[in-house]
Scaffold this motif. Structure first.
Motif, short mmCIF file in Angstrom:
data_model
loop_
_atom_site.label_atom_id
_atom_site.label_comp_id
_atom_site.label_asym_id
_atom_site.label_seq_id
_atom_site.Cartn_x
_atom_site.Cartn_y
_atom_site.Cartn_z
N VAL A 72 0.84 -1.19 0.00
CA VAL A 72 0.00 0.00 0.00
C VAL A 72 0.88 1.24 0.00
N GLU A 73 1.91 1.19 0.83
CA GLU A 73 2.85 2.32 0.88
C GLU A 73 3.42 2.58 -0.51
N MET A 74 3.84 1.48 -1.11
CA MET A 74 4.47 1.57 -2.42
C MET A 74 3.50 2.17 -3.43
N LEU A 75 2.27 1.70 -3.40
CA LEU A 75 1.28 2.19 -4.35
C LEU A 75 1.00 3.67 -4.10
N LYS A 76 0.94 4.03 -2.82
CA LYS A 76 0.65 5.43 -2.51
C LYS A 76 1.79 6.32 -2.96
N GLU A 77 3.00 5.79 -2.76
CA GLU A 77 4.18 6.53 -3.19
C GLU A 77 4.10 6.77 -4.69
N LEU A 78 3.71 5.71 -5.36
CA LEU A 78 3.61 5.77 -6.81
C LEU A 78 2.57 6.81 -7.24
N SER A 79 1.48 6.86 -6.48
CA SER A 79 0.38 7.73 -6.89
C SER A 79 0.76 9.20 -6.76
N LYS A 80 1.82 9.46 -5.97
CA LYS A 80 2.19 10.86 -5.77
C LYS A 80 2.98 11.42 -6.94
N LYS A 81 3.49 10.52 -7.76
CA LYS A 81 4.28 10.99 -8.90
C LYS A 81 3.38 11.82 -9.82
N THR A 82 3.95 12.88 -10.34
CA THR A 82 3.11 13.77 -11.12
C THR A 82 2.70 13.15 -12.45
N ASP A 83 3.56 12.28 -12.94
CA ASP A 83 3.26 11.73 -14.26
C ASP A 83 2.65 10.32 -14.17
N ILE A 84 2.00 10.06 -13.05
CA ILE A 84 1.50 8.70 -12.84
C ILE A 84 0.53 8.27 -13.94
N TYR A 85 -0.25 9.23 -14.39
CA TYR A 85 -1.24 8.92 -15.43
C TYR A 85 -0.54 8.45 -16.70
N GLU A 86 0.47 9.19 -17.12
CA GLU A 86 1.21 8.82 -18.32
C GLU A 86 1.96 7.51 -18.11
N ARG A 87 2.50 7.37 -16.91
CA ARG A 87 3.27 6.19 -16.57
C ARG A 87 2.43 4.94 -16.70
N LEU A 88 1.24 5.01 -16.10
CA LEU A 88 0.35 3.85 -16.14
C LEU A 88 -0.07 3.55 -17.57
N ALA A 89 -0.33 4.63 -18.30
CA ALA A 89 -0.76 4.43 -19.68
C ALA A 89 0.34 3.74 -20.48
N LEU A 90 1.58 4.10 -20.16
CA LEU A 90 2.70 3.48 -20.87
C LEU A 90 2.83 2.01 -20.49
N ALA A 91 2.55 1.73 -19.23
CA ALA A 91 2.72 0.37 -18.73
C ALA A 91 1.68 -0.57 -19.32
N LEU A 92 0.61 0.03 -19.82
CA LEU A 92 -0.48 -0.78 -20.37
C LEU A 92 -0.05 -1.31 -21.74
#
Lengths: 863, 642
Positions: free
Chosen positions: A446-466
């Protein structure tokens, strides 16, 4: 505190009543093999094989019988029977004598005790005085004062303090933060379990479910004891509860005394992690029931009658066997005793096979199974196919090769004695409108996910990972990403509107070979409850549900199809355009109302199908025709199209720079090693957890600003068209925008929808529209292509033509009928744009609708 | 035999020795494995160990060290056993410690009893795998791997021996193919003589084995036969319960393993069964297992022996001509690889010639066949398997038994293969997908449960018009999934489980296949031999055994090589692609680029080059162009195809 220490002797006597006490040397019988780390004290007993540790020695099954047994005063029994080596404690609660002493109050007296076969009370616990040597285990402490120092043999459990602590827990525990569904009707500021007891008093169901998590937050040590020595601690809990209960509600009448059922032991584990250390401990595991046996009546107490003198006697089960008395004690005839089945006592037992749930399995291995024994009330509580969380005690029993030979198969049989079941999907079946995916995350995760969610480019990052292997198409991936997260579920049932759809539907259309199928396959593999069907192969029945006759029971059963199975998931439909008309019609209901109505063979019902639909369609001419609208290209009814939030075109771009990048991407696929690929993108497992976490824990609500922004956006959309006298946006588009904005907020793990979310929703929506709703004739984005199937300009042109035709006819004067071909030629001559036959016919039809003329064959008549 | 010593014949006494020395601390287990590891490292020591694949079970000494090459077919639940236990003599009260590892039964002397409550008792965990011999293993693999074994002191030289063996195997195969119904009897009858054939020597001992081997196979037919759960029909060989003591998490279903362990055929195990059945009414513990489950999980030890594993390793390949483990560190393997690489191009040329003849003179098809045979899934990018190269060989002559014979040749080249003849009946009636039988609690195998890098040759030429029923549709879908995604969805009744696989699929058909494929090659026969059988068998006899062995090494070795593309070539490929698209965007798509890159990869590897060069890239393009041109031409002829 009642005197716990003085009981053993009496109990012993009670147990020996009526028959000769068997020469019982070993008190602990054969228990499960010792787990290495504890019970190190040496025992001198020889230890016999115990084939059935679960069977309790004393059987007080039916209330009536128990009452009859208990009528004699305990004192008498005490004096009648001499002390015996085999001591036990009040922990073998469940036998009448302990009840009498343990709860010497009037209320308890009237309530019979019930055996707890789930705890396997054959094993009598011995108490050891901590202050004496190891040899002291045989000492029976009769003084009350000594009781405080006593612990149960082999454990560190002190009965009295344990009981006291648990009572304190029951009386004081207030759940600070929890908000469970089952709490409905409970006052959160009052002690939680006292309210439960009140409930028991009212309802009369003598079971108290105790969440181990609560216990842990209250008293860590007590919790540890419960986990390590459930067999000793749970009876103590039982005792404690009953004392409190009958103290409060002395007049309450229950079927039997309250039994405590702990659940949600933190040691909740995957079946795969069970190891010898867990033997005899309280565990919670999840899995799927695959088989359940018939009910097995297990004899608890046998009733014998002498054939000669009709003297009767009862024999309790002892280590799984009933010792038939060979001599009648009354008349001394040998072999005269006969078993009377009707008067013997039985308890229910059931064997269940549990298989680990598919999600827990590592790839490439087959699932493990474990046997469960359910007793009494828990029999027939679960059916094959159910997903359950089981709390119980893990057991291992040696198998004897041959009773006459001393060699033993070196393998133990293992099973779990069930104490508590929790069906994980029961809520889903009953349609509670709450996300019940209770996926467990460790705190670090959960910590890790929350940390991840704070990144400003999380949206782009996730889209790339898809689907990293699919090149570019960034907006489409973003759309699918938002679909995976979904909007917030809103309930308007009380205002009569029903629930709003939270799922986002997406249609991909485009040239063949643009990896649409691959994208679908990826999504299907990513989500836990995904279904993949092909439009060509599926029928309406396969998608929805069908009724079939069960070959065994001859009973009609409802079999659910892909759409229902993907409830709360994503249904991927490939070759959407190849689907036949009747099948597609089913989707209308699913895509807006999110339910499926079935009326077949006497079964009328409405099933939940809260599924997002990700569909892919190929253009009708195999190649996308840019000169046509979307509707014309894929030949789908606009009623269906308007239900998709986003429609994307996947076209072969034919652009040099793109080709170059594509080539580089593909070439890299062919030589990069796997590890390197992993590094570059986010792991699929992380992505999956991220989505699961957001879906179950983040529920964004619209903020004030965001609301304003949405209103503006909607008004803007409406304005675009209004200049040309047409409607360019409908409430459906507004709903889509809201859903997209919410999904975007979820990506950020934000509880509030903000303006940036709305901005992105607007942008994505516009992008999708730009691709799919551009009028090829004018180049203007026109939503009405999707909502009415025709662009506004086309409609306008149609009207103009009709007017022109009317004028033409009117100018012809009073002729009652006109030739069809003649009229067409005239119109063509008059018009400055090309008039096709179809356009002409449409205009005629429009005029006919206005009752201006009728068309019969090749002549046109004026009315 | 010198220095073979106790560790072969009675490994348990060695374990006992080590155990007795180290008893208070628990590292005796480690020492045992180290001891055996050392022993097996000695020269050819692995060859001293008798193999269950080769020698019938009843011929091996119980509790001796054996080896077994097998595929994990199913995994049973882990079991808890007494790792260390104590026995007590009730008279003298003397206590003795024993170890329970590598044993099925906790032993104790006649005057002793096991103390179940002793504080010394250590409970441990082990995992049971149900293993079968590698499905579809070619006859030559067995032949070669056991010929090199000195343990049986074989005298016959391999060269004079091999051809006769071939002939025999042909007849046998043919018989089976022609009369599938007779397979059962064939199998029982032939297995004993082929068993003898393998060993090929005339010791009196051997004769006796054969006789009893015959007995052995027939006897289970009297009682209801136990289904040994082989994935492919007509397979033979021992199935085995393999008990693994460490790191069993690393093994997966369908992995190919070589295990060294203690053979346990204790008759007590069979007694257990009967005992349990008798007393089941008394003992409520037994009602938790159905009779069916009993039968499957503890079959008679004579039929399904147990192996208690001391050492186990996953095999990368099962080709006996290659060193078992191709680690770069070992100088021996390095030497082997570099030696072979030096003579690679003549081997390739010869193989190409051989296959050209086999494909009736079509060299383009032969080229593609080589590429296909060395293809392997080397990575997976999300769901996309990379490196699979399914070839559809269309235009096969229908009536001459061409496909049949082609398969025979392929069988001679690859270590494991299966010939799937598609027909309406076989599609409707055979079981392709393994499914879970919950009554017996086991995974019932199906045709598609194959080990990695097995060649699956699908023959579509025999397919007639007709209707597929539900099972048939499922089977065809499963084949399609296998080809496109290289995975099989095992049926677990309540859900499906995806098992990735790595199977080379070759489809022979008349027109375009109804199954998907990566690349379709239309066969253009240059010669039509009047007698196909004669032609093909003469082709095979013409090849020297040593050359044949080179072919085998070639195909197995090349699929294990690494491969890369330099930046320079990447640039060139990019340029090329852009250029091609510029001229005619319709004709070249991303899919085509995929294909060309695949062809280029395997083309480079087939020449022993681990990087792509510009020439190879051009050659790949050229090959693809040739292939496409041929397809186009075919379409023109047929008019309505595609």
């Amino acid at each position: 505190m009642s005197s716990p220490a003085s009981t053993p002797s009496r109990r012993r006597g009670k147990r020996g009543r009526g028959s000769n006490p068997p020469t019982r040397k070993c008190s602990q019988d054969a228990r499960s093999p010792p787990s290495q780390k504890r019970r190190t004290d040496d025992s001198t007993s020889t230890g016999d094989l115990q084939p059935m540790p679960t069977s309790p020695p004393a059987g007080a099954q039916s209330p009536g019988a128990a009452d009859a047994l208990f009528s004699s005063p305990p004192q008498f029994r005490h004096s009648a029977i001499p002390l015996d080596f085999d001591i036990s404690s009040p922990l073998t609660y469940g036998t009448p004598s302990s009840r009498v002493e343990g709860t010497p109050r009037s209320g308890v007296r009237g309530t019979p005790v019930r055996q707890r076969p789930d705890l396997g009370s054959v094993r009598k616990a011995r108490q050891v005085d901590l202050h004496s040597d190891g040899l002291a285990e045989d000492i029976v402490a009769t003084e009350q004062s000594l009781g405080q120092k006593l612990v149960i043999w082999g454990t560190d459990v002190n009965v009295a303090s344990c009981k006291e602590k648990f009572q304190r827990f029951l009386q004081r525990f207030i759940d600070p933060l929890d908000k469970e569904d089952e709490d409905i009707g409970l006052d959160l500021n009052e002690p939680r379990y006292m309210q439960r007891l009140q409930e028991i008093n009212m309802v009369g169901e003598p079971f108290l479910n105790v969440n181990c998590d609560h216990l842990r937050s209250f008293d860590e040590n007590l919790y540890r004891q419960l986990i390590c020595y459930p067999q000793e601690v749970i009876p103590t809990f039982d005792m404690a509860v009953n004392e409190i209960f009958f103290d409060r509600y002395p007049d309450s009448i229950l079927e039997h005394q309250i039994q405590v059922r702990p659940y949600n032991a933190l040691k909740t584990r995957n079946m795969r992690n069970l190891n010898p250390e867990d033997i005899d401990q309280l565990i919670t595991i999840s899995g799927m029931v695959i088989r359940s046996s018939q009910l097995i009546p297990e004899m608890q107490e046998a009733f014998f009658r002498c054939q000669v003198c009709a003297f009767t006697t009862r024999v309790e089960i002892d280590r799984g066997r009933i010792a038939e008395p060979s001599v009648c004690k009354n008349c001394n005839t040998t072999h005269s005793m006969a078993l009377i089945h009707n008067r013997s006592m039985f308890s229910d037992k059931q064997m269940i096979k549990l298989q680990e749930s598919p999600e827990d399995m590592p790839a490439g291995q087959t699932p493990h199974t474990v046997a469960l024994f359910a007793h009494n009330d828990l029999v027939d509580k679960v059916q094959p196919g159910d997903r359950v969380n089981v709390t119980g005690i893990y057991r291992a029993v040696p198998i004897r090769v041959n009773p006459r030979v001393s060699s033993v198969k070196s393998v133990y049989k293992t099973h779990i004695d069930v104490i508590h079941y929790c069906k994980t999907d029961s809520k889903r079946l009953h349609g509670v409108d709450e996300e019940t995916e209770q996926k467990r995350f460790t705190e670090e995760r959960v910590e890790m996910l929350k940390e991840l969610s704070k990144k400003t480019d999380i949206y782009e990052r996730l889209a790339l990972a898809l689907a990293p292997s699919i090149y570019e198409h960034e907006d489409i991936k973003k759309g699918i990403l938002l679909q995976l997260f979904g909007g917030s579920r809103k309930d308007f049932t009380h205002t009569g509107r029903g629930s709003f759809r939270a799922e986002i539907n997406i249609l991909l259309c485009g040239d063949p070979g643009t990896s649409k199928s691959q994208l679908l396959q990826y999504v299907y593999n990513l989500v836990p409850r995904g279904q993949y069907t092909s439009g060509k192969g599926s029928s309406a029945v396969g998608l929805t549900a069908y009724v079939m006759k069960d070959p065994e029971t001859r009973q009609l059963v409802l079999q659910t199809g892909a759409l229902v199975l993907s409830d709360n998931g994503i249904c991927c439909i490939d070759e959407f355009d190849k689907m036949n008309e009747s099948t597609r019609s089913v989707l209308h209901e699913v895509m807006e109302q999110q339910t499926l109505s079935i009326a077949k063979a006497g079964i009328i019902c409405q099933l939940n199908a809260r599924t997002s639909i990700l569909a892919a369609a190929n253009p009708i001419e195999s190649q996308w025709n840019p000169k046509k609208t979307t509707i014309e290209n894929i030949q789908l009814p606009h009623t269906l199209l308007s239900r998709f939030d986003l429609i994307f075109l996947m076209l072969d771009p034919r652009d040099e720079a793109y080709d170059r990048r594509l080539a580089r991407h593909l070439v890299s696929l062919y030589y990069q090693s796997e590890e390197k690929m992993e590094e570059e993108y986010m792991d699929m497992a992380v992505l999956r957890d991220y989505i699961a976490y957001a879906r179950s824990y983040v529920n964004p609500r619209l903020g004030e600003e965001a609301g304003q922004a949405l209103i503006e956006a909607y008004v803007d959309m409406r304005k675009i068209g209004s200049g040309r006298g047409m409607v360019s946006a409908y409430p459906r588009q507004l709903e889509s925008l809201i859903r997209l904005a919410e999904a975007h907020a979820k990506v950020r793990f934000s509880e509030k929808v903000e303006t940036i979310d709305v901005e992105e929703a607007k942008r994505l929506h516009r992008e999708a529209l730009k691709q799919s709703a551009t009028d090829p004739k004018t180049g203007i984005v026109d939503i009405s292509i999707l909502t009415t199937g025709m662009s506004a300009t086309a409609r306008k042109r149609k009207e103009e033509l009709a007017q022109a035709l009317r004028k033409l006819i009117q100018s012809k004067g009073k002729a009652p009928s006109l030739k069809y071909q003649q009229l067409l030629d005239d119109l063509r001559a008059q018009s400055d744009t090309a008039v096709t036959k179809e356009m002409f016919e449409e205009a005629l039809r429009a005029l006919a609708d206005e009752d201006f003329l009728t068309v019969t064959g090749k002549t046109v008549r004026l009315l | 035999m010198p220095c073979v010593g106790d560790w072969l014949n009675s490994p348990l006494s060695i374990v006992q020795g080590i155990f007795a020395q180290n008893v208070p601390n628990s590292d005796w287990e480690k020492k045992v494995t180290e001891y055996f590891k050392e022993k097996l490292k000695e020269n050819n020591a692995t060859n001293w160990v008798p193999s269950l694949n080769d020698v019938p079970v009843h011929y091996l000494k119980p509790n001796s060290l054996v080896k077994f090459r097998c595929m994990v077919q199913d995994m049973f639940d882990p079991e808890f056993y007494m790792g260390v236990y104590e026995t007590v003599d009730p008279n003298t009260n003397a206590r003795v410690l024993h170890f329970g590892k590598y044993r099925d039964v906790a032993e104790c002397g006649p005057q002793q009893e096991i103390d179940l409550n002793s504080s010394q008792t250590v409970t441990s965990e082990r995992q049971t795998f149900y293993c079968v011999p590698v499905p579809g293993e070619s006859a030559w693999v067995k032949e070669i791997s056991f010929l090199t074994e000195p343990v049986q002191a074989r005298v016959s030289p391999s060269t004079s021996y091999t051809p006769s063996r071939h002939k025999r195997s042909y007849e046998e195969d043919e018989d089976m193919d022609l009369h599938p119904s007779k397979q059962k009897e064939q199998h029982t009858g032939k297995s004993c003589c082929s068993g003898g054939d393998i060993h090929g020597c005339v010791e009196p001992k051997r004769l006796e084995t054969e006789a009893s081997a015959g007995h052995h196979v027939i006897s289970p037919n009297c009682s209801p036969p136990l289904d040994l759960n082989f994935p492919l029909p007509g397979e033979k060989g021992p199935a085995c319960l393999v008990k693994v003591y460490e790191s069993w998490e690393s093994f997966k279903v369908n992995d190919v393993l070589e295990v060294f362990g203690v053979l346990s055929v204790d008759p007590v195990l069979s007694i257990v069964n009967s005992e349990e059945r008798d007393s089941s009414t008394l003992d409520p513990m037994e009602c938790m297992d159905t009779a069916e489950e009993q039968r499957v999980h503890s079959p008679p030890a004579s039929l399904v022996p147990r192996i208690h594993v001391i050492l186990a390793q996953k095999l990368q390949h099962i080709n006996p001509l290659l060193p078992a483990c191709l680690n770069e560190e070992e100088s021996k393997t390095c030497e082997f690889v570099s030696n072979f690489m030096s003579e690679l191009s003549p081997v390739r040329a010869e193989l190409l010639g051989f296959l050209t003849h086999a494909l009736l003179g079509d060299s383009l098809a032969a080229e593609y066949l080589i590429l296909h045979l060395i293809s392997t899934v080397y990575a997976r990018r999300d769901v996309l398997p990379l490196g699979k190269f399914t070839v559809n060989l269309s235009g096969c002559p229908r009536n001459s038994a061409f496909t049949e014979h082609l398969y025979r040749l392929i069988q001679q080249l690859v270590p494991a293969s299966y010939h799937l003849r598609m027909s309406i009946e076989s599609m409707n009636h055979s079981r392709f997908i393994p499914h879970k039988d919950y009554a017996a609690n086991r995974l019932v195998s199906g045709l598609l449960q194959l080990a990695s890098s097995t060649s699956l040759v699908i023959d579509e030429t025999q397919l007639e018009q007709g209707q597929l029923d539900t099972a048939g549709v499922h089977n065809v879908t499963a084949l399609g999934n296998l080809i496109t995604w290289q995975k099989v969805d095992y049926d677990f009744n309540y859900h499906q489980m995806e098992f990735p696989c790595n199977i080379n699929v070759l489809i022979t058909s008349e027109g375009r296949s109804l199954l998907p494929s990566d690349c379709q090659v239309h066969l253009q026969p240059q010669i039509i031999p009047p007698n196909m059988e004669e032609y093909m068998s003469s082709l095979l006899t013409a090849v020297l055994p040593s050359v044949l062995n080179k072919f085998r090494i070639y195909l197995s070795l090349l699929r294990l090589l690494d491969y890369s593309i330099s930046d320079e070539v990447t640039k060139a490929v990019e340029e090329d692609f852009v250029e091609m698209r510029k001229n005619n965007p319709e004709s070249v798509t991303a899919d085509d680029l995929h294909k060309m890159l695949l062809v280029a990869r395997f083309l480079s590897l087939s020449a022993g080059q681990t990087t792509l060069s510009r020439e190879r890239w051009l050659r790949a393009k050229q090959l693809e162009a040739l292939r496409k041109a041929r397809l186009q031409q075919q379409q023109c002829v047929n008019g309505n195809e595609l």
